[in-house]
Scaffold this motif. Sequence first.
Motif, PDB file in Angstrom:
ATOM      1  N   GLY A  54      40.739  29.969   6.237  1.00 41.25           N
ATOM      2  CA  GLY A  54      41.787  30.564   5.419  1.00 41.25           C
ATOM      3  C   GLY A  54      41.573  30.262   3.943  1.00 41.25           C
ATOM      4  N   TYR A  55      42.187  31.072   3.100  1.00 38.62           N
ATOM      5  CA  TYR A  55      42.047  30.854   1.661  1.00 38.62           C
ATOM      6  C   TYR A  55      42.721  29.562   1.218  1.00 38.62           C
ATOM      7  CZ  TYR A  55      40.137  35.520   0.769  1.00 38.62           C
ATOM      8  OH  TYR A  55      39.346  36.625   0.736  1.00 38.62           O
ATOM      9  N   GLY A  56      43.993  29.410   1.541  1.00 38.80           N
ATOM     10  CA  GLY A  56      44.727  28.224   1.105  1.00 38.80           C
ATOM     11  C   GLY A  56      45.091  28.286  -0.365  1.00 38.80           C
ATOM     12  N   PRO A  57      45.735  27.241  -0.880  1.00 36.80           N
ATOM     13  CA  PRO A  57      46.153  27.212  -2.285  1.00 36.80           C
ATOM     14  C   PRO A  57      44.953  27.270  -3.237  1.00 36.80           C
ATOM     15  CG  PRO A  57      47.227  25.467  -1.015  1.00 36.80           C
ATOM     16  CD  PRO A  57      46.152  26.024  -0.151  1.00 36.80           C
ATOM     17  N   VAL A  58      45.139  27.892  -4.382  1.00 38.34           N
ATOM     18  CA  VAL A  58      44.051  28.009  -5.364  1.00 38.34           C
ATOM     19  C   VAL A  58      43.558  26.632  -5.806  1.00 38.34           C
ATOM     20  CG1 VAL A  58      43.461  28.820  -7.685  1.00 38.34           C
ATOM     21  CG2 VAL A  58      44.838  30.257  -6.169  1.00 38.34           C
ATOM     22  N   ALA A  59      44.471  25.714  -6.063  1.00 37.36           N
ATOM     23  CA  ALA A  59      44.102  24.385  -6.552  1.00 37.36           C
ATOM     24  C   ALA A  59      43.500  23.497  -5.471  1.00 37.36           C
ATOM     25  CB  ALA A  59      45.316  23.686  -7.156  1.00 37.36           C
ATOM     26  N   GLY A  60      43.626  23.900  -4.205  1.00 41.48           N
ATOM     27  CA  GLY A  60      43.155  23.087  -3.092  1.00 41.48           C
ATOM     28  C   GLY A  60      44.313  22.594  -2.254  1.00 41.48           C
ATOM     29  N   ASP A  61      44.050  22.308  -0.987  1.00 40.26           N
ATOM     30  CA  ASP A  61      45.094  21.794  -0.101  1.00 40.26           C
ATOM     31  C   ASP A  61      45.592  20.434  -0.589  1.00 40.26           C
ATOM     32  OD1 ASP A  61      44.932  24.006   1.493  1.00 40.26           O
ATOM     33  OD2 ASP A  61      43.645  23.071   3.016  1.00 40.26           O
ATOM     34  N   LEU A  62      46.817  20.109  -0.227  1.00 43.23           N
ATOM     35  CA  LEU A  62      47.418  18.856  -0.673  1.00 43.23           C
ATOM     36  C   LEU A  62      46.585  17.647  -0.242  1.00 43.23           C
ATOM     37  CD1 LEU A  62      49.732  17.294  -1.985  1.00 43.23           C
ATOM     38  CD2 LEU A  62      50.958  17.424   0.206  1.00 43.23           C
ATOM     39  N   ALA A  63      46.053  17.661   0.965  1.00 45.04           N
ATOM     40  CA  ALA A  63      45.324  16.495   1.462  1.00 45.04           C
ATOM     41  C   ALA A  63      44.102  16.173   0.605  1.00 45.04           C
ATOM     42  CB  ALA A  63      44.898  16.728   2.914  1.00 45.04           C
ATOM     43  N   VAL A  64      43.341  17.180   0.211  1.00 43.25           N
ATOM     44  CA  VAL A  64      42.158  16.912  -0.606  1.00 43.25           C
ATOM     45  C   VAL A  64      42.563  16.484  -2.007  1.00 43.25           C
ATOM     46  CG1 VAL A  64      41.804  19.315  -1.366  1.00 43.25           C
ATOM     47  CG2 VAL A  64      39.877  17.735  -1.299  1.00 43.25           C
ATOM     48  N   ARG A  65      43.633  17.065  -2.544  1.00 41.80           N
ATOM     49  CA  ARG A  65      44.070  16.678  -3.883  1.00 41.80           C
ATOM     50  C   ARG A  65      44.611  15.245  -3.893  1.00 41.80           C
ATOM     51  NH1 ARG A  65      48.199  19.483  -5.398  1.00 41.80           N
ATOM     52  NH2 ARG A  65      48.484  20.890  -3.610  1.00 41.80           N
ATOM     53  N   GLU A  66      45.261  14.837  -2.811  1.00 38.67           N
ATOM     54  CA  GLU A  66      45.720  13.449  -2.713  1.00 38.67           C
ATOM     55  C   GLU A  66      44.535  12.491  -2.624  1.00 38.67           C
ATOM     56  OE1 GLU A  66      50.141  13.793  -0.656  1.00 38.67           O
ATOM     57  OE2 GLU A  66      48.370  13.561   0.637  1.00 38.67           O
ATOM     58  N   SER A  67      43.498  12.899  -1.909  1.00 42.13           N
ATOM     59  CA  SER A  67      42.303  12.061  -1.812  1.00 42.13           C
ATOM     60  C   SER A  67      41.657  11.888  -3.185  1.00 42.13           C
ATOM     61  CB  SER A  67      41.307  12.683  -0.831  1.00 42.13           C
ATOM     62  OG  SER A  67      40.142  11.894  -0.719  1.00 42.13           O
ATOM     63  N   VAL A  68      41.532  12.987  -3.940  1.00 44.23           N
ATOM     64  CA  VAL A  68      40.945  12.923  -5.283  1.00 44.23           C
ATOM     65  C   VAL A  68      41.829  12.086  -6.210  1.00 44.23           C
ATOM     66  CG1 VAL A  68      40.243  14.262  -7.292  1.00 44.23           C
ATOM     67  CG2 VAL A  68      39.762  15.127  -4.993  1.00 44.23           C
ATOM     68  N   ALA A  69      43.138  12.235  -6.082  1.00 45.44           N
ATOM     69  CA  ALA A  69      44.050  11.434  -6.900  1.00 45.44           C
ATOM     70  C   ALA A  69      43.842   9.942  -6.648  1.00 45.44           C
ATOM     71  CB  ALA A  69      45.499  11.828  -6.610  1.00 45.44           C
ATOM     72  N   GLY A  70      43.632   9.571  -5.389  1.00 35.44           N
ATOM     73  CA  GLY A  70      43.357   8.176  -5.061  1.00 35.44           C
ATOM     74  C   GLY A  70      42.063   7.685  -5.679  1.00 35.44           C
ATOM     75  N   TYR A  71      41.052   8.544  -5.692  1.00 34.81           N
ATOM     76  CA  TYR A  71      39.759   8.208  -6.316  1.00 34.81           C
ATOM     77  C   TYR A  71      39.976   7.838  -7.782  1.00 34.81           C
ATOM     78  CZ  TYR A  71      35.289   9.330  -8.635  1.00 34.81           C
ATOM     79  OH  TYR A  71      34.162   9.303  -9.428  1.00 34.81           O
ATOM     80  N   PHE A  72      40.733   8.642  -8.504  1.00 35.04           N
ATOM     81  CA  PHE A  72      40.961   8.357  -9.924  1.00 35.04           C
ATOM     82  C   PHE A  72      41.830   7.112 -10.104  1.00 35.04           C
ATOM     83  CE2 PHE A  72      39.839  12.927 -10.576  1.00 35.04           C
ATOM     84  CZ  PHE A  72      38.786  12.709 -11.458  1.00 35.04           C
TER      85      PHE A  72
END
Length: 418
Positions: A54-72
Amino acid sequence: MSGRKVSPNLALDHLVAQRRAAGESIVHLGFGESRLPVFPPLVEQLVAGARRNGYGPVAGDLAVRESVAGYFARRGLPTDAEQIVVAPGSKPLLMALQAVVPGDTVIPCPAWNTYAPQAELAGKTVIRVPIPEDCGGVPDPAALRASIHTARASGHDPRLVVLTLPDNPTGTLAPAATVREICAIAEAEDLLIISDEIYRDLMHDPTQTVLSPAEVVPHRTVVLTGLSKNLALGGWRVGVARFPAGAWGTDIRERVTSYASEVWSTLAGPMQQVAEYSFAEPPELIAHLAASARLHGALARAVHRIVVGAGAKCRAPQAGFYLYPDFEPMREKLAERGITDSTSLQHHLLEELGVAVLDGRHLGDDPQALRFRIATSMLYGQTEEEQWEALRSSDPLRLRHVAELLTRIEESFAKLIP
């Protein structure tokens, strides 16, 4: 796009591939691809995500964005998932920023060969500022301030400054004091900082820290990174951006996602699965990254010794897999071979000595200079077996397939000087 050619590093890589296919023996030091095998757990994640169609949100799914946020956050940058956008590589994110943020663009000189063309494609004037003596990736602070004022007096409108921390092409890291000085100028001159930190996780000395401008001026810094260099996933195309918190950062992020919605839609679902795992940094991945950084450092230092031994000036490498030698001390001797600029130097190395490098002219450098970029990341082996052997070795320089290449490089540079 009229009159534009393929990006010079990609064109060089294609040329080398063609000539090798025709039977020529060429040592490829001209392309910054991390030539390492894919870490097996990443393949497992890719397979696990294969049904995510599926396409999903333009910015990315919440789970991947939360993972990246944790990285930073683990790097001293508290981050909310709403500040993150994932994309098919950091290159599209860079282009989006150039397209949606008004004003002209300041870049270091030399710099990665994509920054300037992207700014020009976005209709901007590119303002090149020389790098400091001790490092690359950032403009010299004194020259930066002067260049901004000169540009504005000429009717230009510098509003963005691009930094590369650590740097491509010099393989060095700007000291914290220099970063702080540039941040102070950005604050005084109202500049948006684009901090390209795609080599951040490849510091050769694991105790050396990277000061991101987002730690100093978080409200005016966009940070970019990805998985192409640290995990050798260039062909998988995974990039991320961290936008500032607050109204300005939210506005820029919304403009970028609007641009993305019309250009790439979203990062492919399987790649989001890979990114979610990777940016969570499980222990096995951290160990793999550490081994990769050790290997990059060992080969970069070995080639650094060779070029310095051949008479070049060259900053010692600190991160990634690049060197930027300057053969100005050998100008008179090189002139005896008809080598008078970076183009003739690159041509002689390739045509006469079978060594491919990237002409500094393509990086915005003075065409008359005798400088070029070396990428040492293609020296680890031609097969996955050889590459794994290099990664696992306590002394990769002693491996036969690595040592043979280093010997050939040393012999080639010895022949360069009459």
